[in-house]
Design a protein around this motif. Structure first.
Motif, PDB file in Angstrom:
ATOM      1  N   LEU A   1       1.012  -1.165   0.345  1.00 37.67           N
ATOM      2  CA  LEU A   1      -0.167  -0.049   0.361  1.00 37.67           C
ATOM      3  C   LEU A   1       0.693   1.760   0.067  1.00 37.67           C
ATOM      4  O   LEU A   1       1.812   1.274   0.631  1.00 37.67           O
ATOM      5  CB  LEU A   1      -0.684   0.106   0.582  1.00 37.67           C
TER       6      LEU A   1
ATOM      7  N   SER B   1      -3.173  -2.166  -1.935  1.00 36.76           N
ATOM      8  CA  SER B   1      -4.548  -2.638  -2.141  1.00 36.76           C
ATOM      9  C   SER B   1      -4.055  -2.498  -0.386  1.00 36.76           C
ATOM     10  O   SER B   1      -4.001  -2.060   0.306  1.00 36.76           O
ATOM     11  CB  SER B   1      -4.968  -3.334  -2.343  1.00 36.76           C
TER      12      SER B   1
ATOM     13  N   ALA C   1      -7.575  -3.071   2.720  1.00 41.47           N
ATOM     14  CA  ALA C   1      -8.239  -3.231   3.675  1.00 41.47           C
ATOM     15  C   ALA C   1      -8.822  -3.274   5.711  1.00 41.47           C
ATOM     16  O   ALA C   1      -7.637  -2.383   5.709  1.00 41.47           O
ATOM     17  CB  ALA C   1      -8.844  -4.807   3.320  1.00 41.47           C
TER      18      ALA C   1
ATOM     19  N   ASP D   1      -6.225  -3.649   7.788  1.00 41.38           N
ATOM     20  CA  ASP D   1      -4.903  -3.046   7.809  1.00 41.38           C
ATOM     21  C   ASP D   1      -3.944  -3.022   9.028  1.00 41.38           C
ATOM     22  O   ASP D   1      -4.635  -1.226   9.161  1.00 41.38           O
ATOM     23  CB  ASP D   1      -4.370  -3.142   6.456  1.00 41.38           C
TER      24      ASP D   1
ATOM     25  N   ASP E   1     -13.990   5.164   3.845  1.00 46.24           N
ATOM     26  CA  ASP E   1     -15.238   5.491   2.861  1.00 46.24           C
ATOM     27  C   ASP E   1     -15.748   5.810   1.727  1.00 46.24           C
ATOM     28  O   ASP E   1     -14.057   6.662   0.999  1.00 46.24           O
ATOM     29  CB  ASP E   1     -15.461   6.999   4.437  1.00 46.24           C
TER      30      ASP E   1
ATOM     31  N   VAL F   1     -12.372  -3.268   0.670  1.00 45.16           N
ATOM     32  CA  VAL F   1     -11.285  -3.352   0.121  1.00 45.16           C
ATOM     33  C   VAL F   1     -10.894  -2.563  -1.091  1.00 45.16           C
ATOM     34  O   VAL F   1     -12.056  -2.124  -1.855  1.00 45.16           O
ATOM     35  CB  VAL F   1     -11.031  -4.819  -0.405  1.00 45.16           C
TER      36      VAL F   1
ATOM     37  N   GLN G   1      -8.676  -0.832  -4.128  1.00 46.78           N
ATOM     38  CA  GLN G   1      -7.140  -0.988  -4.446  1.00 46.78           C
ATOM     39  C   GLN G   1      -6.550  -0.543  -5.462  1.00 46.78           C
ATOM     40  O   GLN G   1      -6.880   0.981  -5.564  1.00 46.78           O
ATOM     41  CB  GLN G   1      -7.222  -2.467  -5.903  1.00 46.78           C
TER      42      GLN G   1
ATOM     43  N   VAL H   1     -10.167   7.379  -2.745  1.00 47.95           N
ATOM     44  CA  VAL H   1     -11.004   6.895  -1.290  1.00 47.95           C
ATOM     45  C   VAL H   1     -10.985   7.643   0.035  1.00 47.95           C
ATOM     46  O   VAL H   1      -9.954   8.835  -0.359  1.00 47.95           O
ATOM     47  CB  VAL H   1     -10.920   5.915  -0.672  1.00 47.95           C
ATOM     48  N   THR H   2     -11.582   7.548   0.956  1.00 52.17           N
ATOM     49  CA  THR H   2     -11.168   8.667   2.143  1.00 52.17           C
ATOM     50  C   THR H   2     -11.038   7.082   3.289  1.00 52.17           C
ATOM     51  O   THR H   2     -12.047   6.464   3.433  1.00 52.17           O
ATOM     52  CB  THR H   2     -12.754   9.702   2.709  1.00 52.17           C
TER      53      THR H   2
ATOM     54  N   SER I   1       2.074   0.420   3.294  1.00 52.92           N
ATOM     55  CA  SER I   1       2.369  -1.120   4.402  1.00 52.92           C
ATOM     56  C   SER I   1       3.380  -0.838   4.711  1.00 52.92           C
ATOM     57  O   SER I   1       4.122  -1.131   4.668  1.00 52.92           O
ATOM     58  CB  SER I   1       1.695  -1.582   3.778  1.00 52.92           C
TER      59      SER I   1
ATOM     60  N   ARG J   1      -5.952 -10.002  -3.461  1.00 51.71           N
ATOM     61  CA  ARG J   1      -7.044  -8.889  -3.513  1.00 51.71           C
ATOM     62  C   ARG J   1      -6.981  -8.531  -4.947  1.00 51.71           C
ATOM     63  O   ARG J   1      -8.600  -7.747  -4.917  1.00 51.71           O
ATOM     64  CB  ARG J   1      -6.139  -8.127  -2.811  1.00 51.71           C
TER      65      ARG J   1
ATOM     66  N   LEU K   1     -12.186  -7.481  -8.609  1.00 51.78           N
ATOM     67  CA  LEU K   1     -12.475  -5.956  -7.788  1.00 51.78           C
ATOM     68  C   LEU K   1     -12.675  -5.792  -9.428  1.00 51.78           C
ATOM     69  O   LEU K   1     -12.676  -4.630 -10.076  1.00 51.78           O
ATOM     70  CB  LEU K   1     -10.886  -5.836  -7.575  1.00 51.78           C
TER      71      LEU K   1
ATOM     72  N   ARG L   1      -9.685  17.403  -5.584  1.00 48.11           N
ATOM     73  CA  ARG L   1      -8.875  17.381  -4.340  1.00 48.11           C
ATOM     74  C   ARG L   1      -8.100  17.744  -4.296  1.00 48.11           C
ATOM     75  O   ARG L   1      -7.367  18.798  -2.933  1.00 48.11           O
ATOM     76  CB  ARG L   1      -9.192  15.814  -3.060  1.00 48.11           C
TER      77      ARG L   1
ATOM     78  N   TRP M   1     -17.591  14.571   0.468  1.00 44.08           N
ATOM     79  CA  TRP M   1     -18.374  14.196   0.815  1.00 44.08           C
ATOM     80  C   TRP M   1     -17.671  13.114   2.434  1.00 44.08           C
ATOM     81  O   TRP M   1     -16.846  12.396   2.049  1.00 44.08           O
ATOM     82  CB  TRP M   1     -19.235  12.701   0.872  1.00 44.08           C
TER      83      TRP M   1
END
Lengths: 441, 310
Positions: free
Chosen positions: A236, A265, A267, A270, A287, A295, A297, A302-303, A320, B9, B13, B31, B62
């Motif tokens: 990650l 990635s 999850a 982690d 979120d 998960v 990737q 994302v947040t 990671s 993983r 996906l 952002r 959000w």
């Protein structure tokens, strides 16, 4: 297989790049009636008897005046099997920086040569730049094969002459790309005529000496990594872009770290390490406005909500812990110099890596790469526009970088002019240049 | 982390498809601007592209409120449904809206009406004045590179000088996903998060996300008259002229622009699914079909962009 392929074109002036791109758009039915009408009208105005497909793409006034491509243009086309984003880059030496722009995000590059000229200086220069940038797949489009062998007495003799030329160019190019570190399965040579459409959408019966796929067949089926990171060798890497703190009655205590996953990635549950501080914590939630993810990737924005209330701000990297990079304040890098004024040792610049922009001082210039000899000369006085060289850099705030060969996203940076704000260099962390010189990437 | 877990993983996906990748890219761009600029603003016309742009911006921050205001350049020739939609969106999300009005400029003589009555080119001055007066340093637009040849050359972060001008020969290289937003005081950066979207992507996304649009995008009965092969709505901009016949037809708009230059197309496509099918089958680009302003010359868009237009 990824349903989206990002590709770029490269090659020298007048080898027919714009015509090839126009042909790709035309043959995939990505050109609509009003665009064809406009090109037909403009072609008639220029006194041409058939539509000049290059006018589909050369849209700037100066480009149409000079009949050349000045700046990178992005084109979109699709077949039933794949969507394509194509960066159409200029071939003129003066605009090599635009080739670097177009190729930095490409999963595949179509390099063009004129069959009558073969592999020339600019081909070698471009191939070296593409090798440095870690472009995974390469196609050599040997264009204008219809113009080869015109002096021969019979069609058979013409084809024999064309076959010989194509074989020679292919052999020379294979040798070049092998030297630069590509393996044979990542490189394909195709004889084409962009003007006539030979071997573009369909296999041509005019090139019996070639038994491979048409260009579009190849683009539709070539395997590439969806996230375009180069490799999956690192875990990650999440450069923190923005701290989301609503402070609204509904979310009074919410604190999330927004960003796009650069590698690996993540999850919930982690364990992660925050760089450069080295603080460890755990991922509580991933979120998105559409709900939490189990998960996420590389490539996804994302947040992240963390288990502990730790001090993290824009520019930090969440990684990671097993393979986290050591934050660097001094490091060696390869740069493509894109500035009009040359780079000298001691220059004070800004460096942007991931979401961090920090002050930087350039130390020694250790090498300047000669793209023709594919070899380096040591200790140059300066790097001029379009030069590729190796430098050492010291930064005010440490960056969590990987070697560029391990990951294109976390191993790349910009050098920026603090006064004018212009982008002066494309930077690659690590010893990329040596790898290209000796062909071991 | 071992390589085995990473590989594991990565499998399964496949929901990270083209639309998801385009969405993630646009959110990343929003952002970056929020992180690096002082006073960004979103240009909002009420059209489908700026509506998708706003939808993505709301997603990017959000559950926090949108950290940007909206700016609408009102030519005075907008279709009433579009202004109504604009105001409802502002109300619904509690947004701040700046309006730069061409009508005001015509009223006090700072601008003069063109002989052809087309107001699209007149937007540039109020736009640049508003950017200057509000000290906006980043201005988001819904421009897409697939719209037009000179738009295809546009960077995602596009520097404009103190006169708001675009110089295609002096564009900064745009490398990896590292966007350079540095600018001198007085300069600003136009930002195009939808650069890599096509018209079809926009409609697929609208359908997938159930984005509410202005009603004029969906087929409806409307009194229209024909001019230059386009179906025009009568309004304050005039028309129908002599010889142009008003008739009620089932139409929809493919783009939103000035009422005097933007035409509707004959269509029965009344929902997203029908529109997707119609757009996919169309043999005309959206601009070629319904935008009079791009027909002026071979380089009409480039010339306007050089003046400071979007």
């Amino acid at each position: 297989m990824s349903d989206l392929l990002r590709l770029a074109t490269a090659g020298s002036v007048d080898d027919g790049k714009s015509t090839l791109v126009g042909r790709l758009l035309y043959d995939t039915k990505s050109v609509l009636a009003d665009q064809i009408d406009a090109v037909t009208r403009a072609s008639v105005d220029k006194g041409l008897s058939t539509p000049d497909l290059s006018l589909l793409v050369d849209g700037l006034r100066a480009e149409r005046e000079q009949g050349i491509t000045i700046d990178v243009a992005y084109r979109y086309f699709a077949t039933p099997r794949r969507s394509f984003v194509l960066a159409d880059t200029p071939g003129h030496v003066q605009y090599t920086r635009n080739t670097v722009s177009g190729a930095s995000t490409a999963q595949l590059v179509i390099l063009l040569v004129d069959a009558r000229k073969g592999v020339i200086e600019q081909t070698r220069r471009h191939a070296a730049v593409l090798a440095l940038l870690g472009v995974p797949k390469l196609v050599l489009a040997v264009n204008k094969v219809d113009l080869i062998g015109g002096d021969e007495p019979s069609e058979q003799a013409q084809q024999a002459a064309a076959a010989k030329v194509f074989a020679e160019i292919s052999a020379e190019f294979s040798h070049l790309t092998r030297t630069l570190g590509w393996s044979d399965e990542d490189v394909l040579e195709i004889p084409v005529s962009a003007l006539r459409g030979d071997n573009i959408a369909t296999r041509s019966d005019k090139t019996p000496y070639y038994s491979g796929p048409s260009l579009i067949e190849h683009l539709e089926s070539v395997p590439v990594d969806a996230d375009n990171s180069g490799t999956h060798a690192v875990g990650l890497r999440f450069p923190v872009q923005y701290v989301i703190r609503p402070r609204t009655p509904e979310y009074p205590d919410y604190r999330g770290y927004a960003g796009q996953i650069a590698a690996g990635s993540v999850a919930p549950g982690d364990e992660v390490v925050v760089l450069p501080s080295g603080i460890r914590t755990t991922i509580e939630r991933i979120d998105t406005p559409d709900g939490e993810l189990a998960v996420a990737q590389a490539g996804r924005s994302v947040t992240l909500v963390l288990a502990d209330d730790v001090d993290i701000s824009r520019g930090d990297t969440i990684a990671s812990p097993g393979d986290a990079p050591e934050p660097l304040d001094t490091f060696d890098a390869t740069v493509c110099w894109l500035g009009d004024k040359p780079l000298h040792p001691g220059a004070r610049l800004l460096l942007k890596h991931g979401t961090r922009t920090t002050q930087a001082i350039v130390g020694a210039l250790t090498e300047r790469f000669d793209e023709q000899r594919l070899a380096a000369e040591p200790n140059p006085d300066s790097l001029a526009l379009n030069d590729i060289g190796r430098i050492s850099v010291r930064v005010a705030e440490p960056i969590a970088a990987d070697d560029y060969r391990a990951n294109r996203h976390t191993g790349s940076f910009l050098l920026i002019d603090p006064a004018g704000g212009n982008t002066l260099a494309a930077g690659l962390v690590g010893d990329v240049l040596t790898a290209v010189e000796v062909g071991t990437t | 982390m071992t390589e085995a877990t990473i590989t594991e993983r990565s499998v399964g996906l496949s929901d990270f498809d083209t639309l998801a990748a385009l969405e993630s890219e646009a959110i990343h761009i929003f952002r970056e601007v929020a992180g690096e600029f002082e006073r960004p603003v979103i240009l909002f016309s009420g059209g489908k592209d700026s509506t998708v742009l706003l939808h993505l911006a709301l997603k990017a921050f959000w559950p926090a409120p949108l950290p940007f205001a909206l700016l609408h350049v009102d030519t005075g020739h907008n279709l009433p449904e579009v202004l109504d939609f604009r105001d409802r969106v502002v109300e619904k999300y509690g947004l701040r809206l700046h309006v730069a009005s061409v009508e005001d400029y015509l009223g006090d003589g700072r601008l003069t009406e063109r002989p052809d009555g087309i107001r699209n080119p007149l937007q540039t001055v109020p736009l640049l004045d508003s950017i200057g007066a509000n000290r906006f340093d980043a201005v988001f637009g819904g421009g897409r590179r697939d719209e037009e040849r000179s738009r295809a050359k546009e960077r995602i972060f596009s520097l404009r000088n103190a006169f708001g001008q675009w110089d295609p020969k002096r564009q900064r290289p745009e490398l990896w996903n590292l966007y350079n937003g540095r600018h001198a005081p007085g300069e600003h950066v136009r930002v195009f998060p939808l650069s890599n979207w096509t018209e079809l992507d926009i409609w697929r996304y609208i359908a997938r996300e159930n984005v509410e649009l202005a009603t004029i995008y969906y087929a409806h009965q409307r009194p229209v008259y024909q001019r230059d092969g386009m179906w025009m709505t009568p309004g304050v901009w005039g028309g129908p002229r002599d010889g142009e016949v008003l008739e009620t037809r089932s139409v929809r708009y493919r783009t939103v622009g000035d009422g005097s230059t933007t035409g509707a197309i004959l269509s029965d496509a009344a929902d997203n699914e029908a529109i997707l099918a119609e757009v996919a089958a169309s043999r005309l680009t959206e601009r070629g079909a319904t935008r009079g302003d791009d027909r002026v010359s071979e380089a009409a868009m480039e010339d306007r962009k050089r003046e400071g237009y979007f």
